[in-house]
Scaffold this active site. Structure first.
Site: not given
Length: 319
Positions: A153-155
């Site tokens: 997951v990209e923050v």
């Protein structure tokens, strides 16, 4: 800025997921497996039972069937008790006007310390948050399909995002068993999609030039360097092989790589011809309903097997 998700365990982080399509329902599973109470908002009330059953099946597959009790499905924003919400994840269709309108509503409804995240893969959070107050709590949180199986997951920080919000969200995602990466500049495509499109540009260009077939491209990735990537990413893999070897090869290969700024016609023309892949029954491959069912089952099994191989390297879910 202080927010409730920075130090709290997942079970103390009530969340709202807006949109229960393919992505939103799977994002709910990510949160539920760590026992986050989740309100899932879906306007199609006739689909609620089917969505709930799908989520239940995915939770059961990872021995978390009891966590379904933490899921509440509602049809409107107004049906949520916003005073108890610490995180919102937007998963509605990729239309900028829709997302901006939603974030405007969320800004008015949610507590000032509630983190407002968008799963958009097309629009940077800076565009979605433009003109809204408290942009420091607005952030990108980009999952990959299927979100409950693919760990990444990209923050994604916008220019106004508070770093503490990003750090807290990354901590929460690790507690939910995901692998967060911090994207410090709000660039189009973020990180993983930029890498995928760089590969895609070269792949479609080589097909365009008659160098290779689509099938051979797929085999080159799956059974060649892609096979190694489950053990080590592209940087670590070169650490194994030797940076001197890679630098020398790069000096020869880089000048010959495609740098086109538009998709090659071998790809760009297909949508206009109604060739959308499995959606239409034809793309680079031909598909019957039976073939689609077989391929999707194979794909799902392969992803789950890959996930089991990576299990020792994944964050432990914290109930």
């Amino acid at each position: 800025m202080t927010n409730g998700i920075m130090l709290g365990a997942p079970s103390s982080t009530p969340a709202v997921v807006v949109g229960a399509g393919t992505m939103g329902a799977d994002v709910a599973v990510v949160l539920l497996r760590a026992r986050c109470p989740v309100h899932l908002i879906e306007t199609r009330t006739q689909a609620h039972q089917q969505i709930r059953e799908r989520i239940a099946a995915n939770l059961e597959q990872i021995n978390c069937a009891g966590n379904l009790e933490l899921l509440t499905m509602v049809a409107t924003l107004e049906a949520v008790d916003w005073q108890n919400v610490q995180l919102v994840i937007e998963c509605i269709p990729e239309k900028l006007d829709y997302k901006r309108e939603l974030f405007k509503s969320l800004s008015a409804l949610a507590r000032p310390d509630t983190v407002l995240a968008s799963n958009s893969s097309s629009f940077p959070i800076s565009q979605i948050a433009e003109g809204l107050p408290q942009r420091e709590r607005m952030i990108g949180l980009h999952f990959f399909m299927p979100a409950h199986i693919v760990p990444l997951v990209e923050v994604v920080l916008g220019p106004d995002t508070d770093q503490q919000v990003a750090d807290g969200l990354a901590t929460l995602m690790r507690r939910c068993g995901s692998v967060p990466i911090m994207v410090r500049k709000d660039v189009p495509g973020f990180v993983a999609n930029r890498l995928q499109h760089a590969l895609g540009r070269e792949a479609f260009s080589m097909i365009q030039e008659g160098i290779v077939t689509p099938q051979d491209i797929d085999n080159a990735v799956r059974f060649g360097f892609g096979f190694r990537y489950i053990a080590a990413g592209p940087i670590m893999q070169k650490e194994h092989a030797g940076l001197d070897v890679h630098a020398a090869a790069a000096a020869t290969i880089y000048p010959t790589l495609s740098n086109v700024s538009e998709p090659p016609s071998v790809l760009a023309d297909k949508p206009g011809q109604g060739q959308l892949g499995m959606k239409s029954g034809q793309g680079f491959y031909d598909w019957t309903p039976e073939q689609i069912a077989v391929e999707r089952a194979r794909y799902d099994k392969a992803l789950r097997t890959g996930l089991s191989i990576l299990a020792a390297d994944l964050p432990e879910i914290e109930p």
